[in-house]
Design a protein around this motif. Structure first.
Motif, mmCIF file in Angstrom:
data_model
loop_
_atom_site.group_PDB
_atom_site.id
_atom_site.type_symbol
_atom_site.label_atom_id
_atom_site.label_comp_id
_atom_site.label_asym_id
_atom_site.label_seq_id
_atom_site.Cartn_x
_atom_site.Cartn_y
_atom_site.Cartn_z
ATOM 1 N N PRO A 148 36.318 55.349 52.849
ATOM 2 C CA PRO A 148 37.168 56.139 51.955
ATOM 3 C C PRO A 148 38.508 55.475 51.667
ATOM 4 C CG PRO A 148 36.983 57.189 54.099
ATOM 5 C CD PRO A 148 36.046 56.032 54.097
ATOM 6 N N ASN A 149 39.047 54.711 52.605
ATOM 7 C CA ASN A 149 40.315 53.999 52.434
ATOM 8 C C ASN A 149 40.209 52.665 53.159
ATOM 9 O OD1 ASN A 149 41.794 56.100 51.069
ATOM 10 N ND2 ASN A 149 41.837 57.173 53.027
ATOM 11 N N ALA A 150 40.820 51.642 52.580
ATOM 12 C CA ALA A 150 40.794 50.331 53.217
ATOM 13 C C ALA A 150 42.155 49.672 53.066
ATOM 14 C CB ALA A 150 39.721 49.450 52.597
ATOM 15 N N LYS A 151 42.590 49.014 54.131
ATOM 16 C CA LYS A 151 43.825 48.245 54.049
ATOM 17 C C LYS A 151 43.533 46.966 53.285
ATOM 18 C CE LYS A 151 45.707 50.065 58.283
ATOM 19 N NZ LYS A 151 46.197 49.815 59.624
ATOM 20 N N LYS A 152 44.584 46.344 52.799
ATOM 21 C CA LYS A 152 44.422 45.140 51.993
ATOM 22 C C LYS A 152 43.633 44.074 52.739
ATOM 23 C CE LYS A 152 47.050 42.035 49.070
ATOM 24 N NZ LYS A 152 48.366 41.668 48.562
ATOM 25 N N ALA A 153 43.875 43.909 54.024
ATOM 26 C CA ALA A 153 43.182 42.889 54.816
ATOM 27 C C ALA A 153 41.690 43.204 54.974
ATOM 28 C CB ALA A 153 43.833 42.769 56.189
ATOM 29 N N ASP A 154 41.331 44.481 54.939
ATOM 30 C CA ASP A 154 39.935 44.884 55.123
ATOM 31 C C ASP A 154 39.157 44.983 53.810
ATOM 32 O OD1 ASP A 154 40.562 45.127 57.815
ATOM 33 O OD2 ASP A 154 41.027 47.267 57.633
ATOM 34 N N ALA A 155 39.851 44.941 52.683
ATOM 35 C CA ALA A 155 39.215 45.178 51.390
ATOM 36 C C ALA A 155 38.136 44.147 51.066
ATOM 37 C CB ALA A 155 40.257 45.201 50.285
ATOM 38 N N GLU A 156 38.351 42.878 51.403
ATOM 39 C CA GLU A 156 37.365 41.843 51.088
ATOM 40 C C GLU A 156 36.084 41.999 51.894
ATOM 41 O OE1 GLU A 156 38.875 37.901 51.119
ATOM 42 O OE2 GLU A 156 40.542 38.391 49.783
ATOM 43 N N GLY A 157 36.107 42.736 52.982
ATOM 44 C CA GLY A 157 34.915 42.965 53.785
ATOM 45 C C GLY A 157 33.982 44.016 53.201
ATOM 46 N N LEU A 158 34.384 44.661 52.117
ATOM 47 C CA LEU A 158 33.560 45.703 51.510
ATOM 48 C C LEU A 158 32.499 45.133 50.571
ATOM 49 C CD1 LEU A 158 36.321 48.321 50.631
ATOM 50 C CD2 LEU A 158 34.858 48.224 52.658
ATOM 51 N N TYR A 159 32.625 43.850 50.218
ATOM 52 C CA TYR A 159 31.683 43.244 49.287
ATOM 53 C C TYR A 159 31.523 41.759 49.581
ATOM 54 C CZ TYR A 159 35.933 41.566 46.985
ATOM 55 O OH TYR A 159 37.132 40.966 46.723
ATOM 56 N N GLN A 160 30.459 41.200 49.039
ATOM 57 C CA GLN A 160 30.202 39.774 49.152
ATOM 58 C C GLN A 160 30.023 39.228 47.739
ATOM 59 O OE1 GLN A 160 26.652 38.864 51.299
ATOM 60 N NE2 GLN A 160 26.902 36.657 51.083
ATOM 61 N N ILE A 161 30.727 38.162 47.406
ATOM 62 C CA ILE A 161 30.608 37.567 46.075
ATOM 63 C C ILE A 161 29.317 36.769 46.005
ATOM 64 C CG2 ILE A 161 31.609 35.935 44.433
ATOM 65 C CD1 ILE A 161 34.355 36.698 45.524
ATOM 66 N N ILE A 162 28.487 37.087 45.011
ATOM 67 C CA ILE A 162 27.236 36.364 44.791
ATOM 68 C C ILE A 162 27.467 35.232 43.801
ATOM 69 C CG2 ILE A 162 24.882 36.558 43.912
ATOM 70 C CD1 ILE A 162 24.913 39.446 45.007
ATOM 71 N N SER A 163 28.143 35.525 42.692
ATOM 72 C CA SER A 163 28.497 34.467 41.744
ATOM 73 C C SER A 163 29.702 34.886 40.933
ATOM 74 C CB SER A 163 27.324 34.156 40.802
ATOM 75 O OG SER A 163 27.132 35.210 39.889
ATOM 76 N N GLU A 164 30.402 33.869 40.440
ATOM 77 C CA GLU A 164 31.592 34.077 39.624
ATOM 78 C C GLU A 164 31.556 33.033 38.525
ATOM 79 O OE1 GLU A 164 36.392 34.662 40.245
ATOM 80 O OE2 GLU A 164 35.143 34.096 41.914
ATOM 81 N N ASN A 165 31.317 33.474 37.292
ATOM 82 C CA ASN A 165 31.183 32.552 36.164
ATOM 83 C C ASN A 165 32.318 32.757 35.189
ATOM 84 O OD1 ASN A 165 28.676 31.670 37.160
ATOM 85 N ND2 ASN A 165 27.645 33.392 36.180
#
Length: 85
Positions: free
Chosen positions: A65-82
């Motif tokens: 429900p809430n995430a600190k800035k340091a924890d935010a990147e752990g909510l997803y994994q980047i598959i690709s960035e074009n």
């Protein structure tokens, strides 16, 4: 959790209103299907986000429900960035 709220909490998009606008314009796909701002996101879903000059594909790895800035990147994994030229 709603897709607009997830994008804000994960800090992919800074404001929920902006995330809502992008979703309602049809620029977000969840598992290759168009998503509105109220569409629910689940762990394991693949999100494709079309920004003006790039496309980001991520996989949802956690929902909180809430995430600190340091924890935010752990909510997803980047598959690709074009980047579009």
């Amino acid at each position: 959790m709603r897709v607009d709220k997830f994008l804000k909490i994960s800090r992919i998009i800074k404001r929920r209103t902006v995330a809502k606008q992008i979703a309602d314009q049809g620029r977000i796909l969840i598992n290759q299907r168009p998503a509105k701002s109220a569409t629910n996101v689940a762990i394991g879903d693949q999100l494709t986000i079309n920004f003006g000059n790039k496309t980001l594909v991520i996989e949802v790895t956690a929902l909180v429900p809430n995430a600190k800035k340091a924890d935010a990147e752990g909510l997803y994994q980047i598959i690709s960035e074009n980047a579009k030229n």
